[in-house]
Motif scaffolding. Structure first.
Motif, PDB file in Angstrom:
ATOM      1  N   LEU A 299       0.760  -1.178   0.061  1.00 59.57           N
ATOM      2  CA  LEU A 299       0.009  -0.078  -0.017  1.00 59.57           C
ATOM      3  C   LEU A 299       0.854   1.136   0.025  1.00 59.57           C
ATOM      4  N   MET A 300       1.808   1.207   0.832  1.00 61.82           N
ATOM      5  CA  MET A 300       2.834   2.505   0.985  1.00 61.82           C
ATOM      6  C   MET A 300       3.663   2.747   0.082  1.00 61.82           C
ATOM      7  N   ALA A 301       3.910   1.561  -0.901  1.00 54.77           N
ATOM      8  CA  ALA A 301       4.671   1.837  -2.085  1.00 54.77           C
ATOM      9  C   ALA A 301       3.815   2.416  -3.288  1.00 54.77           C
ATOM     10  N   SER A 302       2.672   1.768  -3.248  1.00 58.18           N
ATOM     11  CA  SER A 302       1.548   2.459  -4.222  1.00 58.18           C
ATOM     12  C   SER A 302       1.393   3.845  -3.916  1.00 58.18           C
ATOM     13  N   VAL A 303       1.361   4.388  -2.721  1.00 63.59           N
ATOM     14  CA  VAL A 303       1.111   5.689  -2.330  1.00 63.59           C
ATOM     15  C   VAL A 303       2.150   6.729  -2.929  1.00 63.59           C
ATOM     16  N   LEU A 304       3.461   6.238  -2.540  1.00 64.09           N
ATOM     17  CA  LEU A 304       4.883   6.691  -2.879  1.00 64.09           C
ATOM     18  C   LEU A 304       4.918   6.999  -4.538  1.00 64.09           C
ATOM     19  N   GLU A 305       4.491   5.608  -5.209  1.00 60.49           N
ATOM     20  CA  GLU A 305       4.427   5.782  -6.679  1.00 60.49           C
ATOM     21  C   GLU A 305       3.534   6.863  -7.015  1.00 60.49           C
ATOM     22  N   GLN A 306       2.264   7.073  -6.709  1.00 62.44           N
ATOM     23  CA  GLN A 306       1.316   8.117  -6.952  1.00 62.44           C
ATOM     24  C   GLN A 306       1.861   9.403  -6.731  1.00 62.44           C
ATOM     25  N   LEU A 307       2.634   9.535  -5.650  1.00 66.11           N
ATOM     26  CA  LEU A 307       3.004  10.966  -5.299  1.00 66.11           C
ATOM     27  C   LEU A 307       4.321  11.362  -6.174  1.00 66.11           C
ATOM     28  N   ARG A 308       5.158  10.198  -6.551  1.00 59.52           N
ATOM     29  CA  ARG A 308       6.104  10.356  -7.774  1.00 59.52           C
ATOM     30  C   ARG A 308       5.740  11.150  -9.038  1.00 59.52           C
TER      31      ARG A 308
END
Length: 308
Positions: A299-308
Motif C-alpha cells: 500500500l505505501m509503495a503504491s502511495v509513494l509511486e502515485q506521489l512520484r
C-alpha cells in the motif's frame, strides 16, 4: 420449461472484463509497472482507492492517522512507518499498550517478541527486568510532567542515547522528535509491564487519558483525512469510535473521512467501529485483509509511486 425467458449475453451486466485482467510480469520491470499490471478487480481496486485517498489527503495537507497494534512492529514494519513520518505522510499515530513494549525493546536491544509458549509454564513470561522497570519509570516520569503516554516513552527513549543504541528504529522516539502526535491507549492488565511491581496504575491511567484526549483532538480535525487501523482488533477500533463521537459532539461534522481496516483476519470491531459506523454519516470505509508484512509495504509503495 418451454416458457423460460432468456436474453442475449451481451445485454447482461458483467462485473469482470478482459480490460481489467492482470498483465504478465516482465523480468527487469519497474515497480510502478507491477502496480499497473495488477488486475483491476476486488482487493486491487480497494488498494488503489485507499492509496489515492492517502495521496489526496497528503496533497491537501489533511491528517493521515495510523492506529497500529503491536504486530506490525514485530513483523519489521517500523522502518516504513518512520520513513512515512519523515516524509510528512503519516501525521499522527496511535498505539495500543503492547506497541510500546516492542518498540522499546527494539530501541534497547535491537530484538523483541519473546517465545510465550516456551516461558508461560515456568512463570517467566513477561518478566524481563529492563522492560518492566524502564518502561514503568518512563510512564511515571511522564505522568509527573503531565505528558501523554506516547510522548513520555518517546522522549525517554530519544533522550537516552547510550541506553537505546537502536532508537533510530523507534516509532515513538521518531514521532516525539518530529513533533508528531503519538498516543498510547492502555487496558490495565493486558501488557506484561503491568505484572511488574514498578507498575503505577495512577500514572498509566493519567497518561493514557491525556493521550485519548490528544487523539480525539486530532480526529476532530480529520475532515478530508484518512484513518488506518493496522493490526488492532479491539482496543484502537473502540478508541477511534469514541474519538469520532467526541469530535462530533463538540461540533466537528466529520462527514468526509476515509477509514481503512488492515488486519490479518476479519474481526467484528474493526469492521464495525472503523469501516462502517464512523462513515455512515459521510465518507468511505475500506477493508484490506491480509498479512501486514505484505499488505502495508504494498500500500505505501503504491502511495509513494502515485506521489512520484
Amino acid at each position: 420449461m418451454s416458457r423460460l425467458t432468456t436474453y442475449p449475453l451481451q445485454r447482461r451486466h458483467s462485473k469482470v472484463r478482459i480490460a481489467d485482467f492482470a498483465k504478465p510480469w516482465k523480468t527487469g520491470g519497474r515497480f510502478y509497472q507491477f502496480l499497473e499490471w495488477l488486475p483491476d478487480i476486488l482487493a486491487v481496486k480497494t488498494l488503489r482507492s485507499v492509496a489515492q485517498a492517502i495521496v489526496r489527503a497528503h496533497r491537501r495537507r489533511r491528517p493521515v492517522i495510523l492506529g497500529m497494534g503491536a504486530h506490525p512492529i514485530k513483523v519489521g514494519l517500523s522502518p516504513l512507518v518512520i520513513d512515512l513520518m519523515n516524509r510528512g505522510i503519516i501525521t499522527a499515530m496511535a498505539l495500543n499498550g503492547a506497541g510500546i513494549i516492542h518498540d522499546f525493546e527494539i530501541a534497547l536491544l535491537g530484538q523483541t517478541s519473546e517465545d510465550v509458549e516456551a516461558e508461560i509454564d515456568s512463570g517467566r513470561f513477561g518478566m524481563a527486568e529492563e522492560t518492566g522497570r524502564l518502561l514503568n519509570e518512563a510512564i511515571a516520569l511522564g505522568a509527573g510532567n503531565g505528558l501523554g503516554l506516547g510522548e513520555a516513552v518517546g522522549a525517554y527513549i530519544d533522550s537516552r542515547k547510550r541506553v537505546f543504541p537502536h532508537r533510530s528504529l523507534s516509532v515513538l522516539a521518531t514521532a516525539t522528535r518530529l513533533g508528531i502526535p503519538v498516543t498510547v491507549h492502555v487496558a490495565i492488565g493486558t501488557d506484561i509491564i503491568h505484572m511488574h511491581p514498578s507498575a503505577d496504575g495512577a500514572a498509566i491511567g493519567a497518561c493514557s487519558l491525556v493521550d485519548f484526549r490528544k487523539l480525539a483532538a486530532v480526529v476532530a480535525g480529520m475532515e478530508g483525512g484518512v484513518y488506518l487501523n493496522l493490526g488492532s482488533a479491539v482496543i484502537l477500533p473502540e478508541v477511534f469510535l469514541k474519538a469520532v463521537t467526541l469530535g462530533r459532539n463538540l461540533g466537528h461534522s466529520l462527514t468526509n473521512i476515509t477509514t481503512v481496516n488492515m488486519d490479518f483476519i476479519p474481526h467484528y470491531r474493526p469492521l464495525t467501529n472503523v469501516v462502517k459506523r464512523p462513515t455512515q454519516k459521510g465518507g468511505t470505509g475500506y477493508s484490506l485483509i491480509g498479512h501486514h508484512e505484505i499488505m502495508f509495504p504494498l500500500l505505501m509503495a503504491s502511495v509513494l509511486e502515485q506521489l512520484r
